[in-house]
Scaffold this motif. Structure first.
Motif, PDB file in Angstrom:
ATOM      1  N   SER A  93       0.868  -1.165   0.000  1.00 29.83           N
ATOM      2  CA  SER A  93       0.000   0.000   0.000  1.00 29.83           C
ATOM      3  C   SER A  93       0.908   1.218   0.000  1.00 29.83           C
ATOM      4  N   GLY A  94       0.307   2.367  -0.125  1.00 27.20           N
ATOM      5  CA  GLY A  94       1.120   3.576  -0.208  1.00 27.20           C
ATOM      6  C   GLY A  94       1.564   4.090   1.155  1.00 27.20           C
ATOM      7  N   ASP A  95       1.276   3.355   2.210  1.00 29.48           N
ATOM      8  CA  ASP A  95       1.613   3.833   3.540  1.00 29.48           C
ATOM      9  C   ASP A  95       2.254   2.686   4.315  1.00 29.48           C
ATOM     10  N   SER A  96       3.427   2.955   4.882  1.00 31.09           N
ATOM     11  CA  SER A  96       4.169   1.840   5.443  1.00 31.09           C
ATOM     12  C   SER A  96       3.484   1.244   6.673  1.00 31.09           C
ATOM     13  N   THR A  97       2.891   2.107   7.513  1.00 27.12           N
ATOM     14  CA  THR A  97       2.205   1.574   8.692  1.00 27.12           C
ATOM     15  C   THR A  97       1.029   0.718   8.251  1.00 27.12           C
ATOM     16  N   LEU A  98       0.323   1.226   7.274  1.00 26.49           N
ATOM     17  CA  LEU A  98      -0.830   0.493   6.780  1.00 26.49           C
ATOM     18  C   LEU A  98      -0.396  -0.870   6.261  1.00 26.49           C
ATOM     19  N   THR A  99       0.665  -0.885   5.470  1.00 27.59           N
ATOM     20  CA  THR A  99       1.129  -2.150   4.921  1.00 27.59           C
ATOM     21  C   THR A  99       1.418  -3.136   6.047  1.00 27.59           C
ATOM     22  N   PHE A 100       2.147  -2.647   7.055  1.00 25.11           N
ATOM     23  CA  PHE A 100       2.513  -3.549   8.149  1.00 25.11           C
ATOM     24  C   PHE A 100       1.271  -4.027   8.887  1.00 25.11           C
ATOM     25  N   GLU A 101       0.401  -3.086   9.213  1.00 21.17           N
ATOM     26  CA  GLU A 101      -0.783  -3.458   9.978  1.00 21.17           C
ATOM     27  C   GLU A 101      -1.657  -4.423   9.201  1.00 21.17           C
ATOM     28  N   LEU A 102      -1.782  -4.159   7.935  1.00 13.38           N
ATOM     29  CA  LEU A 102      -2.639  -5.007   7.111  1.00 13.38           C
ATOM     30  C   LEU A 102      -2.049  -6.411   7.011  1.00 13.38           C
ATOM     31  N   LYS A 103      -0.751  -6.464   6.875  1.00 15.74           N
ATOM     32  CA  LYS A 103      -0.098  -7.769   6.770  1.00 15.74           C
ATOM     33  C   LYS A 103      -0.358  -8.567   8.042  1.00 15.74           C
ATOM     34  N   GLU A 104      -0.159  -7.925   9.171  1.00  8.89           N
ATOM     35  CA  GLU A 104      -0.363  -8.618  10.445  1.00  8.89           C
ATOM     36  C   GLU A 104      -1.826  -9.016  10.601  1.00  8.89           C
ATOM     37  N   PHE A 105      -2.682  -8.118  10.159  1.00  5.39           N
ATOM     38  CA  PHE A 105      -4.105  -8.375  10.270  1.00  5.39           C
ATOM     39  C   PHE A 105      -4.498  -9.627   9.477  1.00  5.39           C
ATOM     40  N   ILE A 106      -4.015  -9.684   8.236  1.00  6.01           N
ATOM     41  CA  ILE A 106      -4.376 -10.836   7.400  1.00  6.01           C
ATOM     42  C   ILE A 106      -3.804 -12.111   8.009  1.00  6.01           C
ATOM     43  N   LYS A 107      -2.604 -11.998   8.520  1.00  7.98           N
ATOM     44  CA  LYS A 107      -1.969 -13.143   9.148  1.00  7.98           C
ATOM     45  C   LYS A 107      -2.848 -13.688  10.273  1.00  7.98           C
ATOM     46  N   GLU A 108      -3.324 -12.753  11.073  1.00  4.20           N
ATOM     47  CA  GLU A 108      -4.158 -13.179  12.187  1.00  4.20           C
ATOM     48  C   GLU A 108      -5.395 -13.915  11.702  1.00  4.20           C
ATOM     49  N   GLN A 109      -5.896 -13.472  10.561  1.00  7.97           N
ATOM     50  CA  GLN A 109      -7.097 -14.112  10.045  1.00  7.97           C
ATOM     51  C   GLN A 109      -6.787 -15.509   9.532  1.00  7.97           C
ATOM     52  N   LEU A 110      -5.557 -15.698   9.079  1.00 11.32           N
ATOM     53  CA  LEU A 110      -5.246 -16.958   8.411  1.00 11.32           C
ATOM     54  C   LEU A 110      -4.707 -18.021   9.358  1.00 11.32           C
ATOM     55  N   VAL A 111      -4.025 -17.561  10.365  1.00 12.40           N
ATOM     56  CA  VAL A 111      -3.436 -18.524  11.285  1.00 12.40           C
ATOM     57  C   VAL A 111      -4.574 -19.153  12.096  1.00 12.40           C
ATOM     58  N   SER A 112      -4.266 -20.081  12.950  1.00  7.44           N
ATOM     59  CA  SER A 112      -5.289 -20.899  13.600  1.00  7.44           C
ATOM     60  C   SER A 112      -6.459 -20.072  14.144  1.00  7.44           C
ATOM     61  N   ILE A 113      -7.604 -20.705  14.286  1.00  9.35           N
ATOM     62  CA  ILE A 113      -8.856 -19.987  14.507  1.00  9.35           C
ATOM     63  C   ILE A 113      -8.854 -19.034  15.711  1.00  9.35           C
ATOM     64  N   PRO A 114      -8.427 -19.478  16.864  1.00  4.58           N
ATOM     65  CA  PRO A 114      -8.526 -18.542  17.983  1.00  4.58           C
ATOM     66  C   PRO A 114      -7.768 -17.262  17.722  1.00  4.58           C
ATOM     67  N   ALA A 115      -6.666 -17.409  17.026  1.00  2.00           N
ATOM     68  CA  ALA A 115      -5.872 -16.228  16.763  1.00  2.00           C
ATOM     69  C   ALA A 115      -6.593 -15.249  15.863  1.00  2.00           C
ATOM     70  N   ALA A 116      -7.488 -15.788  15.076  1.00  2.00           N
ATOM     71  CA  ALA A 116      -8.131 -14.925  14.086  1.00  2.00           C
ATOM     72  C   ALA A 116      -8.827 -13.752  14.753  1.00  2.00           C
ATOM     73  N   SER A 117      -9.349 -13.985  15.909  1.00  4.90           N
ATOM     74  CA  SER A 117     -10.109 -12.908  16.527  1.00  4.90           C
ATOM     75  C   SER A 117      -9.246 -12.115  17.484  1.00  4.90           C
ATOM     76  N   ARG A 118      -8.027 -12.508  17.527  1.00  2.00           N
ATOM     77  CA  ARG A 118      -7.207 -11.915  18.559  1.00  2.00           C
ATOM     78  C   ARG A 118      -6.340 -10.846  17.943  1.00  2.00           C
ATOM     79  N   PRO A 119      -6.716  -9.631  18.132  1.00  5.23           N
ATOM     80  CA  PRO A 119      -5.963  -8.598  17.452  1.00  5.23           C
ATOM     81  C   PRO A 119      -4.519  -8.395  17.928  1.00  5.23           C
ATOM     82  N   PRO A 120      -4.188  -7.358  18.613  1.00  2.00           N
ATOM     83  CA  PRO A 120      -2.811  -6.888  18.542  1.00  2.00           C
ATOM     84  C   PRO A 120      -1.848  -7.688  19.389  1.00  2.00           C
ATOM     85  N   VAL A 121      -0.813  -7.064  19.791  1.00  2.00           N
ATOM     86  CA  VAL A 121       0.164  -7.531  20.751  1.00  2.00           C
ATOM     87  C   VAL A 121       0.931  -8.750  20.314  1.00  2.00           C
TER      88      VAL A 121
END
Lengths: 996, 143
Positions: free
Chosen positions: A947-975
């Motif tokens: 994306s055109g914004d580095s924070t956005l890129t990082f956050e989005l990447k982590e976000f998608i990862k959370e969605q893809l990794v095992s189920i409980p993690a999907a709903s578990r946002p930050p940290v």
């Protein structure tokens, strides 16, 4: 007449035409553009006629390939002209000059709509055509109902209706939701009853698009299609103007047969019989006639019928008729028919088991491989590749090798790859395989990718019987006066490993081998020098007892390169030199390479990637492919939790064969340094290149660090609370992340519902606090703990909720910047004497600020390319992915409003998705995502986000990862990454979210 | 999705009409047209009418000095497109009477109007010459 009246335009065109050269033309165009710009600047005195004339000139200039970056407004403004000629020009030029994302187009949306719903048929046509050609999502949302109304209206005349059908097709592609499947299938079915062939032609196109998306909903239309075909085939009720050289609209026939190919089978026996009758008639009744046009038209129908028969793959007899026809076609002189014969024969091989029959035509197909026409040669190559098996591999591969010498450059790489794959797949014996690959390198070294020679090395290493043969062959090639660099690499490697097996043969003593290799050293490139140094070390090791003369020679070389400017060479020289002084220990360190584990050939993977395209690659495509083929060498970063002794990484570059020996060296070095007591064999990892793709095997569990998080998912308050929720709060939260209304929390006394609306970077949530009991709830407190990236304003919450009452509390949300942190609602109340306190996460999560966009390849790739490197584009290999099919993954992404564009990625195992993200800091920002899955191992994938914004890129990447990794993690946002994204301690919301 | 673009190019390689049904930037158009012209114009009569280029298949036909080039997806019916070109030429013939390069050059708008009646968003709308020419005739009458 519109133009003959415009003298200025005609004059301009003839002046352009008279320009002697490109330079003159450019000057003339510049002058004209300057003139038009001036005229447009000063609107006074500019008549509608002038505008029309200038707008045409602009279109003309644009067609010549010059940029016209002004005057769009004038073109658009003509749309609202009252008279037809101006309006028409406005519509036409607008649709040529602008694209769907252009802002001016949005300005015109009202005028366009008025024309569509107006009474003037010609205006309706113009407007529908414009929307049909360049209408975007905005149009889809605001115009779809009007267009549908026109399409099903009984009073609407054919000339409008046919345009409405294709207009709806466009809108449907822009936003599939505009066509409500339930109601629409009946209407579609009615549309196919249409008698007017113009309307029917357009409707059929619409239908093809709808069924390709979802054939299930349209079974009822299937018999209608067959009826249309019957009508055309029997030439019933087909007006003269719709017959083309005596053939009832060949285009409609073709389209209809194409539509039928989207249904897997035809169950109803009557429909089936009727269709087969039509097909039989086409197959048998198409004769070659003298008139070219008639012949082409009837064969267009015939080829489509062939495709349909192949698709249905039902009647044995019909299938053999098809094969017979195709056999005839590939032998005719007429090049078009021959081309199509070859193409369809390849298709036929893919759907059905006709290999044996097609093999009978092998000689004929090989003749086509030598045709003067490259189009035909390509088809022949594809067909030969598809029909090859163990019985004919020798012949076919030899033909390909022979052709390689004369083939044009654009085809050589594909040819080389295909020959290499066939040789590997169908080799009757392995020495033949080695012969083929070496010949390939010899004849077309420039077109032989590294994968090909890596693969031959793997084979030789794993097959002892083959080693002397391969070494001997390599030795023979070295006698040639000029040899290709790749040949040099493979020969040097093979001789380093196995030349001692040849020692008794003439010309094969270590010394001779050394000198013939060393002779070539001055001509090779740096990476090859590294390989040669390894070879020398190996030769030295094999010459036992040591030959002092050879030893001195090689040592001299090592010490010469000890000061090489290239780090890799220098390192090798230093290390080999030191090692070779160790005497006997050298034997162990430089011993023969162990066998490679069996893996899928990287070549075949590569070919699968290339398969999608038939021809020379476009810039776009080849770029996409480069990315795909990068995926082949995922020698990715080692997971952080792996023991730190993986020192090889520090010393060698992974992706090249050069590291083979270094592996040992490194281990030796580390051992002697006493860093580690035990060296695990790291071959699996370090040889990523040779072993064909895939990352280091068996590494997992890196991303499962959410395990404990999963346990902690229940609200913090739960442990102290005497009152337990009656629903699974974590699950509700997950649901609400993709939905906009639902229940957030419920216990025996209270229910909290939520409803949300999102617009750009703002949102409005309404909390519904409901008292389920018959007594009132006291001391109700609701406090929002916002993370730093959200501005949240909750209206006041009443302290008491009366019995059986529900209070609504609106909550305004503004997204300031991209972040995965979540807001928390601290909700407490008193029931009787019990205090109940819950901390609930609010579904104001990252994806709520997405707005779905669907991009075409032409929109996607330039963006993808322009965001080339970190931090705007980030890539990561994600492991521990929960296993799901590609379809499920697509649904998951779509539900998050990351819209997957099917087919954009040439590799069917990859997904490409896009969305627009809104926040105050980034405004609207396009985000692009690519997921490369590994069909062999669904638990890992490679994720790239841009994306055109580095924070956005990082956050989005982590976000998608959370969605893809095992189920409980999907709903578990930050940290998950506290080190990377430190949470500021002053931020209560984030802290709390962290605790959750 | 069917037809991606229609080009009319003379044998010197000059574009006489260009209609795209997908968005390409000017730079992409220029490159694409250049590549296609180089590839197709060099071919002779004995070669087939289909050229694979990038992700497109070009179906082309030559009439005197003018080449009609249609870029389609890989899953279009090639012969149907080839005859569609001829239908376009016959339609132009009917209007201009023996159409030539100059007709298209100096009556670009008419060529565009005809095309617009025949193709929309890459799909064939109409194949009846009467219906295709009706709006143009209407306009001629009006002026």
């Amino acid at each position: 007449m519109a133009l003959s009246g415009m003298r200025g335009l005609s004059v301009f065109i003839s002046e352009i035409r008279n320009c002697q050269n490109k330079e003159q033309e450019r000057l003339r165009v510049d002058k004209e553009l300057g003139h038009i710009r001036n005229r447009f600047k000063n609107e006074k005195g500019l008549t509608v006629y002038d505008k029309k004339k200038y707008v045409w000139k602009m279109l003309y200039i644009f067609m010549l390939g010059y940029d016209v970056d002004f005057g769009h407004m004038e073109a658009v403004s003509l749309i609202s002209a009252p008279k037809y000629p101006e309006k028409q020009v406005g519509y036409l030029v607008t649709s040529c000059l602008l694209n769907e994302n252009h802002d001016f187009l949005r300005l015109a949306i009202n005028t366009v709509r008025n024309d569509i719903i107006g009474r003037n048929e010609t205006f309706q046509c113009l407007a529908l055509t414009l929307v049909g050609n360049i209408g975007g999502r905005d149009f889809a949302e605001s115009l779809a109902p009007d267009v549908q109304k026109l399409l099903i209206s009984s009073s609407c005349r054919p000339l409008v209706k046919k345009k409405a059908a294709l207009c709806l097709l466009r809108l449907f592609r822009k936003n599939p939701d505009v066509v409500n499947v339930d109601g629409w299938s009946d209407r579609m079915s009615q549309l196919l009853d249409e008698r007017n062939l113009g309307v029917l032609t357009s409707s059929m196109s619409l239908f093809v698009s709808l069924v390709s998306n979802n054939h299930e909903a349209y079974w009822s239309c299937l018999p209608k299609c067959v009826k249309v075909l019957e009508r055309l085939a029997r030439n019933q009720d087909v007006p003269q103007e719709y017959t083309y050289y005596g053939i009832p609209s060949p285009w409609l026939q073709v389209k209809t047969m194409r539509a039928l190919q989207y249904f897997p089978t035809i169950e109803d026996p009557n429909t089936r019989r009727a269709l087969f009758e039509v097909l039989q008639r086409v197959l048998m009744g198409t004769d070659v006639v003298k008139n070219v046009n008639k012949n082409n038209a009837s064969h267009a129908v015939l080829f489509e019928a062939l495709a349909l028969v192949m698709h249905l793959d039902a009647e044995k007899e019909m299938m053999s008729q098809c094969v017979a026809l195709l056999g005839k076609f590939i032998a005719v002189r007429e090049p078009n028919i021959r081309y199509l014969g070859l193409e369809n024969m390849t298709r036929m091989l893919m759907v059905t088991d006709v290999q044996e029959i097609i093999k009978r035509h092998q000689a004929q197909i090989i003749t086509s491989l030598k045709d003067p026409d490259i189009s035909i040669r390509r088809r022949a190559l594809d067909l030969l590749y598809a029909m090859c098996d163990i019985s004919n591999a020798k012949d076919i591969v030899e033909e390909l090798l022979q052709y390689l010498g004369t083939a044009e450059f654009t085809m050589r790489e594909e040819l080389a790859l295909k020959a290499a794959i066939l040789a590997e797949k169908f080799a009757p014996d392995l020495s033949w395989y080695v012969d083929v690959i070496l010949q390939l390198i010899d004849k077309a070294g420039d077109f032989v990718s590294d994968d090909i020679w890596f693969r031959v090395v793997q084979f030789v290493t794993n097959n002892e019987d083959l080693q002397p043969y391969a070494a001997l062959k390599a030795r023979e090639y070295l006698d040639k006066p000029a040899i290709h660099e790749t040949m040099m690499k493979v020969s040097a490697y093979l001789l380093g490993e196995y030349s001692h097996l040849l020692a008794r043969r003439p010309g094969c003593s270590p010394k001779e081998i050394f000198s013939i290799i060393h002779e070539k050293l001055p001509t090779v490139s740096t990476p090859t020098i590294s390989i040669l140094l390894s070879t020398y070390a190996k030769i030295l090791m094999h010459s036992q007892p040591p030959d002092p003369e050879l030893q001195n020679q090689i040592w001299a070389i090592f010490s010469k390169y000890e000061t090489s400017i290239d780090a890799e060479i220098q390192q090798r020289a230093v290390e080999y030199f030191a090692l070779s002084k160790k005497g006997a220990a050298l034997m162990d360190i430089l011993a023969e390479m162990p066998k490679f584990p069996e893996r899928e050939s990287s070549l075949i993977k590569k070919a699968e990637d290339t398969e999608a395209d038939t021809a020379e690659l476009s810039a776009i495509k080849s770029r996409a492919q480069q990315q795909a083929s990068n995926a082949l060498v995922v020698t990715d970063q080692h997971p952080a939790n792996e023991p730190p002794q993986v020192t090889q990484l520090g010393m060698v570059k992974i992706p090249s064969i050069n590291n083979l020996e270094n592996n040992h060296v490194d281990q030796e070095v580390t051992q002697t340094n006493g860093i580690m007591g035990e060296v695990e064999p790291q071959n699996g990892d370090i040889l990523g290149d040779l072993l064909a793709i895939e990352g280091p095997p068996g590494v997992s569990g890196t991303e499962t660090l959410t395990e404990e998080g999963a346990l902690a998912l229940a609200p913090v308050g739960e442990l102290e609370n005497a009152v337990k929720p009656v629903i699974d709060i974590a699950e509700r939260f997950r649901d609400l992340c993709v939905k906009d209304s639902g229940v957030l929390y419920e216990d025996p006394y209270v229910q909290i519902g939520i409803k949300a609306e999102w617009r750009g970077h703002q949102g409005r949530l309404v909390l519904f606090l409901g008292n389920k009991t018959t007594s009132s709830l006291d001391s109700v407190h609701a406090v929002i703990l916002p993370p730093s990236h959200l501005k949240l304003e909750l209206s006041s919450v009443p302290e008491i909720i009366p019995p059986r009452a529900q209070v609504q509390c609106p909550l305004e949300v503004v997204n300031l910047c991209p972040s995965r942190d979540v807001a928390v609602l601290d909700f407490s109340y008193k029931f009787g004497t019990t205090l109940v306190d819950n901390k609930l996460r609010l579904p104001a999560v990252l994806n709520k600020f997405f707005h779905p966009v669907t991009l075409s390849a032409e929109e996607f790739f330039p963006q993808w390319r322009s965001l080339a490197a970190p931090p705007l584009k980030l890539q990561e290999v994600v492991r521990g992915v929960r296993v799901m099919s590609l379809g499920e993954m697509t649904n998951l992404l779509n539900s998050l409003k990351l819209i997957v564009s099917p087919g954009l990625d040439p590799n069917a195992n990859n997904l490409v998705a896009s969305t627009t993200f809104y926040s105050e800091s980034t405004q609207s920002m396009l985000c692009l995502v690519r997921i490369e899955t590994d069909p062999a191992d669904r638990t890992q994938l490679r994720l790239t986000v841009a994306s055109g914004d580095s924070t956005l890129t990082f956050e989005l990447k982590e976000f998608i990862k959370e969605q893809l990794v095992s189920i409980p993690a999907a709903s578990r946002p930050p940290v998950l990454q506290p080190t990377i994204q430190p949470i500021s301690s002053s931020d209560p919301g984030a802290l709390l979210a962290g605790l959750l | 999705m069917g037809i991606r673009f229609i080009l009319m190019v003379n044998k010197q390689g000059q574009t006489r009409l260009a209609q795209y049904y997908e968005y390409l930037t000017l730079e992409e158009r220029r490159t694409l047209e250049g590549e296609i012209v180089r590839k197709c114009l060099a071919r002779n009569e004995q070669q087939c009418s289909f050229v694979e280029h990038r992700t497109y298949k070009i179906v082309y036909r030559r009439y005197a000095s003018l080449f009609f080039l249609v870029g389609v997806d890989n899953d279009e019916n090639e012969l149907a497109i080839l005859e569609f070109i001829h239908l376009l030429v016959e339609t132009m013939d009917r209007h201009f009477g023996n159409v030539c390069e100059l007709d298209i050059m100096f009556h670009l708008e008419k060529a565009h109007f005809m095309l617009e009646e025949m193709v929309m968003n890459g799909c064939i709308v109409e194949t009846s010459k009467n219906n295709i020419l009706a709006p143009i005739q209407l306009m001629d009458k009006a002026s």
